[in-house]
Design a protein around this motif. Structure first.
Motif: not given
Lengths: 253, 253
Positions: B208-218, B237-253
């Motif tokens: 985890p780390f603090e990004s300008p947009q809030g907590f983020a995780t590598n 990647r599939q997990m990231a897509v799903e978490l983003t779709r469910n609004g659990k996280v703000r996005g991924w890259s």
């Protein structure tokens, strides 16, 4: 350094330091912090996220030093195994700490996050542990016996260290003076060794570096005894004057 | 990581790291270097300039790992005791190494320095050691058995590592992929743990780390097995897509 002082070790926990991905900054912070408190940091170790490794290192260190400070491995993910390893090292069960549960439930409610099982894992502590408050992101560290378990994120760890400090016995502060010699260590070594032999209460370190004018050397004198430090420092200054006069070094400051 | 790979430990020697005066940069350099060579760095220790401490740490590490790399304590001053400690750890005598004597005499002649006793101390190596060339400041390091003894000054140590590399057995390189989740670890933890359990050939770390947009995780996936890595990466990647779709996280890259 004959005067009594508490001793300490640091245990950095995390694959990411050993893979080179993360460049550790916690050791330097803790080292500086303990120096100010008059606590002698004697050893540090870095181990991977492997339970047996953490247990073995912790048990080696905690019997040997007054305090052990660990960083890393107390988050919610599967690779965060520090709390379990510490419980195993102490031979005690691990469970959700009521006070930590309360802190986390309140926090997750406030920020609108679901207090799921993974998040609440961060409330687990070995039996008998007391919490270390985390003013940055709430999930607490903990103390058990002489071991202080802190986060790996520097900003969080630094704040936890502030919480820990009042619990620590302090030693007489180590006084330190530095003199920089414009020249290599080669001509300094012999007279410096003689001064060290005459000054058992002072630890004299010689740290060469490259200055814009060529090789130079920082001589650092450390002691808990102010008058012994002043005496040794005087001798080192005289040495520097003489080496400069003889043209062995380019100067000193 | 079932495939065979050489293992290693690092031993940093020096009071200045434990006092906080010097912030170590050598561990990170060696960690990166070994990762490129496919050698697994398993442990690191920092000890003070105390002979018994160096001997004990070195003997603990050298029987356990394929290689041990030490830094620090090989200069000309009284606090440089690494060579003597290594000789003691191996139970062999220490003496001036003829080849090192030649290198140093030539060097000091060239730069017009007196080859005094302190300077020539830097030619002393344990019996049976071979030299590690020092293209920066000439005074060599040495290898004895599986132990590589290098300087503490980063610039010199880095150059010595280049000299050491051809002597090391390499492992299959560890492949690594990273995905960044815009969100904290709390909602990632459960699905990530499931992926880790399905992917024994891949080590998944969550940082985890603090990004300008809030907590983020590598999320860092590491493996020597390219196809296992690709499979696990797909699942993450599939997990990231799903978490983003469910609004659990703000996005991924």
């Amino acid at each position: 350094m004959a005067q009594h002082a508490p001793t300490a070790a640091v245990l950095l926990i995390g694959d990411e330091i050993l893979s080179g991905r993360t460049k550790d900054k916690n050791l330097g912070f803790i080292a500086d912090y303990l120096t100010v408190l008059g606590i002698d940091l004697k050893e540090a170790r870095v181990v991977a996220d492997i339970e047996d490794e953490i247990v073995a290192a912790l048990n080696a260190l905690r019997v040997r030093y007054t305090y052990v400070f660990t960083t890393g491995g107390i988050g919610p993910t599967h690779d965060d195994i520090t709390a379990d390893a510490v419980a195993k090292a102490f031979g005690v069960p691990i469970d959700h700490h009521p006070e930590a549960v309360e802190i986390l439930l309140g926090h997750f409610k406030e920020i609108g996050r679901e207090p799921n099982e993974a998040r609440m894992r961060m409330a687990r502590t070995p039996k008998g542990a007391s919490l270390i408050a985390n003013p940055v992101s709430k999930a607490p560290g903990f103390q058990i016996g002489n071991v202080f378990v802190m986060a790996g994120i520097p900003k969080v760890m630094n704040a936890m260290m502030e919480e820990v400090a009042p619990r620590l016995e302090r030693g007489a502060p180590v006084l330190s003076q530095t003199i920089t010699i414009q020249g290599g260590e080669g001509d300094v070594a012999k007279p410096l060794k003689d001064i060290q032999e005459r000054s058992p209460e002072v630890i004299i370190g010689s740290y060469p570096f490259e200055s814009p004018q060529g090789f130079a050397t920082n001589l650092v004198l450390r002691s808990r005894d102010q008058s012994a430090l002043a005496t040794a420092m005087n001798e080192v200054r005289q040495m520097a004057v003489e080496l400069t006069r003889n043209g062995k070094v380019r100067g000193w400051s």
